[in-house]
Structures are given as C-alpha cells and as structure tokens.
Design a protein around this motif. Sequence first.
Motif, short mmCIF file in Angstrom:
data_model
loop_
_atom_site.label_atom_id
_atom_site.label_comp_id
_atom_site.label_asym_id
_atom_site.label_seq_id
_atom_site.Cartn_x
_atom_site.Cartn_y
_atom_site.Cartn_z
N TRP A 434 0.84 -1.21 0.00
CA TRP A 434 0.00 0.00 0.00
C TRP A 434 0.87 1.25 0.00
N LEU A 435 1.96 1.23 0.77
CA LEU A 435 2.86 2.38 0.85
C LEU A 435 3.48 2.68 -0.51
N ALA A 436 3.86 1.62 -1.23
CA ALA A 436 4.44 1.82 -2.56
C ALA A 436 3.43 2.44 -3.51
N ALA A 437 2.19 2.01 -3.42
CA ALA A 437 1.15 2.56 -4.29
C ALA A 437 0.92 4.05 -4.00
N GLN A 438 0.97 4.42 -2.70
CA GLN A 438 0.77 5.82 -2.35
C GLN A 438 1.98 6.66 -2.78
N ALA A 439 3.18 6.07 -2.67
CA ALA A 439 4.40 6.80 -3.06
C ALA A 439 4.42 7.09 -4.56
N ASP A 440 3.85 6.18 -5.36
CA ASP A 440 3.85 6.37 -6.82
C ASP A 440 3.02 7.57 -7.23
N ARG A 441 2.03 7.93 -6.43
CA ARG A 441 1.18 9.07 -6.81
C ARG A 441 1.43 10.29 -5.93
N THR A 442 2.58 10.28 -5.23
CA THR A 442 2.96 11.41 -4.39
C THR A 442 4.32 11.94 -4.83
N SER A 443 4.46 13.23 -4.90
CA SER A 443 5.72 13.83 -5.33
C SER A 443 6.83 13.48 -4.35
N ARG A 444 7.96 13.04 -4.89
CA ARG A 444 9.11 12.70 -4.06
C ARG A 444 9.66 13.93 -3.33
N LYS A 445 9.43 15.11 -3.90
CA LYS A 445 9.96 16.33 -3.30
C LYS A 445 9.12 16.83 -2.13
N SER A 446 7.89 16.35 -2.02
CA SER A 446 7.04 16.79 -0.92
C SER A 446 7.46 16.11 0.38
N ASP A 447 7.07 16.71 1.50
CA ASP A 447 7.40 16.11 2.80
C ASP A 447 6.78 14.73 2.93
N LEU A 448 5.56 14.58 2.45
CA LEU A 448 4.90 13.28 2.54
C LEU A 448 5.62 12.25 1.67
N GLY A 449 6.01 12.66 0.46
CA GLY A 449 6.73 11.75 -0.42
C GLY A 449 8.04 11.29 0.20
N LYS A 450 8.75 12.20 0.85
CA LYS A 450 10.01 11.84 1.51
C LYS A 450 9.76 10.86 2.65
N ALA A 451 8.68 11.08 3.40
CA ALA A 451 8.37 10.18 4.52
C ALA A 451 8.02 8.79 4.02
N LEU A 452 7.27 8.70 2.93
CA LEU A 452 6.91 7.40 2.39
C LEU A 452 8.13 6.65 1.88
N HIS A 453 8.98 7.34 1.15
CA HIS A 453 10.18 6.69 0.61
C HIS A 453 11.19 6.37 1.71
N TYR A 454 11.16 7.11 2.83
CA TYR A 454 12.04 6.82 3.97
C TYR A 454 11.84 5.38 4.42
N MET A 455 10.58 4.96 4.53
CA MET A 455 10.30 3.60 4.98
C MET A 455 10.46 2.59 3.86
N LEU A 456 10.10 2.96 2.64
CA LEU A 456 10.20 2.01 1.53
C LEU A 456 11.65 1.61 1.26
N ARG A 457 12.56 2.59 1.29
CA ARG A 457 13.96 2.29 0.99
C ARG A 457 14.59 1.42 2.07
N ARG A 458 14.02 1.40 3.26
CA ARG A 458 14.63 0.69 4.38
C ARG A 458 13.76 -0.46 4.88
N GLN A 459 12.90 -0.96 4.01
CA GLN A 459 11.93 -1.93 4.50
C GLN A 459 12.55 -3.24 4.96
N ASP A 460 13.74 -3.59 4.47
CA ASP A 460 14.40 -4.80 4.97
C ASP A 460 14.68 -4.68 6.47
N GLY A 461 15.15 -3.50 6.88
CA GLY A 461 15.39 -3.29 8.29
C GLY A 461 14.11 -3.21 9.11
#
Length: 557
Positions: A434-461
């Motif tokens: 679900w997080l990946a789907a929301q990140a695809d439709r959210t700007s990476r430059k926005s605060d929300l986009g950064k927060a979503l990608h923060y967790m996606l990039r580190r999901q192994d941990g």
Amino acid sequence: MSQPLDLSRFPDLPPEVVAAFAAQHEALEAARFEASVERAARQHEQAVVAEKEAFIAELKELVVTLEGQIQQYRRAKFGPKSEKLDPAQLDLALEDLETAIAETEARIAAVEEKIAASTLDPEKKARRKPRKARALPEGLPHVERVVEPDSIACPCGCGDMVRIGEDRSKRLDCIPARYQVIVTVRPRYACPKGRAGVVQAKAPAHLLEGSWPTEALLAQIAVAKHSEHMPLNRQSLVMARHGVPIDRSVLADWMGRTGALIAPVVERMTVLLKTGGTRLYVDETTAPVLDPGRGKTKTGYLWAVLRDDRGWGGPAPPGVVFHYRPGRAGENADEILDGFDGTIQVDAYGGYTHLAKPDRKGGKPLALAFCWSHGRRKLIAARPKAGSPIVDEALARIAALYRIEAAIRGKDAGLRRTIRQEQSRPLVDKFFAWLAAQADRTSRKSDLGKALHYMLRRQDGFRLFLDDGHVDMDSNLVENAIRSPAMNRRNALFAGHDEGGRNWARFASLIGTCKLNDVEPYAYLRDLFTSIATGHLDKDIDALMPWAYAAATKTSQ
C-alpha cells in the motif's frame, strides 16, 4: 403600625363589645406580622437564589476553563506536535498544564462548597467528596502525634471518659538536609611498662583520601547532578543555605576524581553488555562541550548502548552504557561496538549502515533492525495542517502491528516469532504494498513523499523483527534511557571539557543501569564508593555491577 382604639372613652360599652374590639385588633396585628415575616422570607429567598445563580455562573465559567485545559493537555501529550517535541520539553509542558488543571479543579471545589452552604433546605446540603487516599511509600519512618482533647472529664460527673476508638490520618513530611562532621578517633595503646610497641586501629579507607567528603556525600552530589539534573553551582548554593559554604570548584574536583575511580566498573559493564546477548539497542544524542580555544561550544555526542531482554523473557539483566565521543561519525560506532556480533536496533542514521557490510571492522556484519517509531514520526511530521488520509491510514496500519506486539511482550522469543509470522507478516506485506502505491502518486519532493520513501527504501530493516523473536519493533527503550542525560544537558548547558563529557557518560551509565534494575541510585553509589575504597575492585569487579547489587539486595531482604 396603628394604635389600638382607646375604649376608655366609651365607658358605657357592653363588655362583649369591648372583647370583640380587642379580638379584632389582635387578629389584625397577627395578620400584619405574618405578612412582614413572609415578605422577609421572600426577600431572603430571592437573595439566596441570586447568590446561587452567581455561583452557578462562576462554576460554569470554571468548567469551561477546565475543559479547555484538558483539551490542551491531551493535544500536548497525544497530539501530532508531541512527536516533534524533545521529551524534556514535553515533560515541562505537561507539568505546567497539570498544575493549571489542579488549580482550576480546586477553584471548582470551592465554588461547589459555597453552593452547598447556600442551599435553602439543610437536608439537601451535599458534603464535599473526600479526595481518594493515595498510598504512601512503604518503608518510610512513621512518627505518631497524638492529639488529646482539652479535658476528658465526663460532664455527668462520673469521672474520666473511656477511650472507645480513634481516627488516624497520614501526611507526608520532610526533614531538611542536615550536614554533619564525622570525627574519627583512633586511640593509641601502649604497654604501661614499656615492654611492647603501640597498638592502634587502622584508619578507615576513604574513596578520596585526604579530602572531606564521605562516600555518602559523594553519592548524594553525583545523584543530584546526574539523576536529578542539578548542576554543581546550584548544589553549592543549596549547601551554603544549609550552612556548608563549599565552592563549586571543590565539588567539581570531587566529582572528577570520583569519575576516574569508577571508570573500571563502567568499562567492565561495557564488556559484559556486548558479550551477554545477541541484540543491542544503540542511539546517540548531542552533548555540547566547551571549546576553550574558540570561546564557544562544540557538539560532542553521547552514544548509548543498551541491553534489555525482558521483552522476550531473556535471562540477562538490563543495562546501559554511555560513551562520550567528540563526533557522530560512523567510526565511533565501529569502536563502541567492537567485538559485538548480532543485531542492533537503531534509527536509520547512515552512520550505522557500514556495520552491516561484509568488510565491517571489529566483527561479523551486524543486522540492522530499524525503528518503526521513527518511521511513524516521519509520517506525522509530514502530515499537512489540513490533514492527510494517507497519513491517517498509515498510522492506523502501524497501530494494528503495535497491538500484536503488546499482546506478546514478555513471551518466549520462539512464540513471538511464530505469532509475528502468522499475524504481523501479512499486515506488513500489505502495508508496504500500500505504501508503494501511495508513493507512486505522491511527489518525491514533498514532505509526505520523503516520509513514504524513507520507509520504503529501508523496508528490509523494518521487516527484520518478523524473523527474530529477540528483536522489538522500535528502539524506544534506548530513547527513554537517553532522556536523563538530555535533561542534564538542558540544566548544565554544556560540559566544560571532553573529559567532562566522559565523566557525564560514566555516571549516566551507572545511574541509568540502576534505574533499569529498580535499584535506588544513591544507595548503589554509596555502597559502590565504599567497596572501591576498601579494595573490592580488584577482588571481584563483577559483583560491583548494578544488577549484581540488585540481586544481593533482594537476597538480604
């Protein structure tokens, strides 16, 4: 009031007429009296009603004030902004709000008593409900004060009254600190005939030879500074108020020398923490240090390494060690964790990343378990003022995982892993999809986009806790342990030197470990200082650990 008719001017009136006139006059006077009484009662009733209405209006105003204060308290404690506040700042804000709420409640109670006192019907007067009694700590000394009546002589003249019972109430009292001078006297004895030498007891060992303070006083100063966050200059003022004018520089000298003597204990505790388990919490916080060359402060860091296996019922006792380092670079983590192999629970700070690589120095690659609380805070911080359904949904999904964690806290590691595989893993899989789907439709430059990608990039941990029952979802335990040094930093502003930072770290380690093991820090430090003075350090250093002290104390009770 009218005067009665003078019937003496009519001597010829029959007696029955005179009696009728008198009766009529008495009835008229009685009616007038009743009317005046009714009028006075009506005026009194109107005055009471007006007074009650004023009290009720005041009460309503106070209730509105109280409701507003409670809402502010809830927003401060549970609202999104609480996630952005430093824990020390949050505690201070809640403290003032709780004080304001208590004051308003007291004013409401006073107005309610006035309303009850003004009630027309005495039978309807409601007594104020007594406050719920709080249990005082066990073990405190009790001093009984018996309050006798002025006289117990019986009014009937039979003699003294007999005691048939008593009422007891308890109040908490405080005896101000009292300083005293301990004079050690060592008599010398000799043979009266001069045939033998002189006999004299050995001088008691002191932690700081040639100095005034007892081990108890040193423990009090250390606890006041490092646990109760009272800098030495303030302690000097308090001591002067009690008639002991000792300069701050003298107190600093005592603490510096004491800090050097406890260093072996802290170093040994560091070794035991790293070798006694397979999972550690690691975090760091700033420790401003004076830079004399520039006349300013530089930023040092206290790195906290914590072991606490109670979440999965592990046998190792909890402990925390703080390491002062002049920077936050990753090589500090290398040095601090040298010799440890296993999992570390951390935030996603990049200084830990290289510890998971095959070329790690100081041991095998470490597994990095990331903190879900940090990810949650990122989402909260990114939520716009107008709100965000994405953030709300993400928080709800994370909350579902925490409910599972609450149910298995303290359970065996194998059972925790099994339940996580059955219940938590499907939720985590759906969450990241679900997080990946929301990140695809959210700007990476926005605060929300950064927060979503923060967790996606580190999901192994973030997923690591699913496969290891020894691991928790977050690193909140080490963050809680860091609060005390953070409060000390707030009150002392900065350490005066790098060695001062190391001194902070040593005392924070011992006091923090005491708190994790439910040991009273003052009692531990007092006995530790005495043990070091008597040479116990070289005999059995492991017996000087706070958790060993806790076990020995429980055994002796």
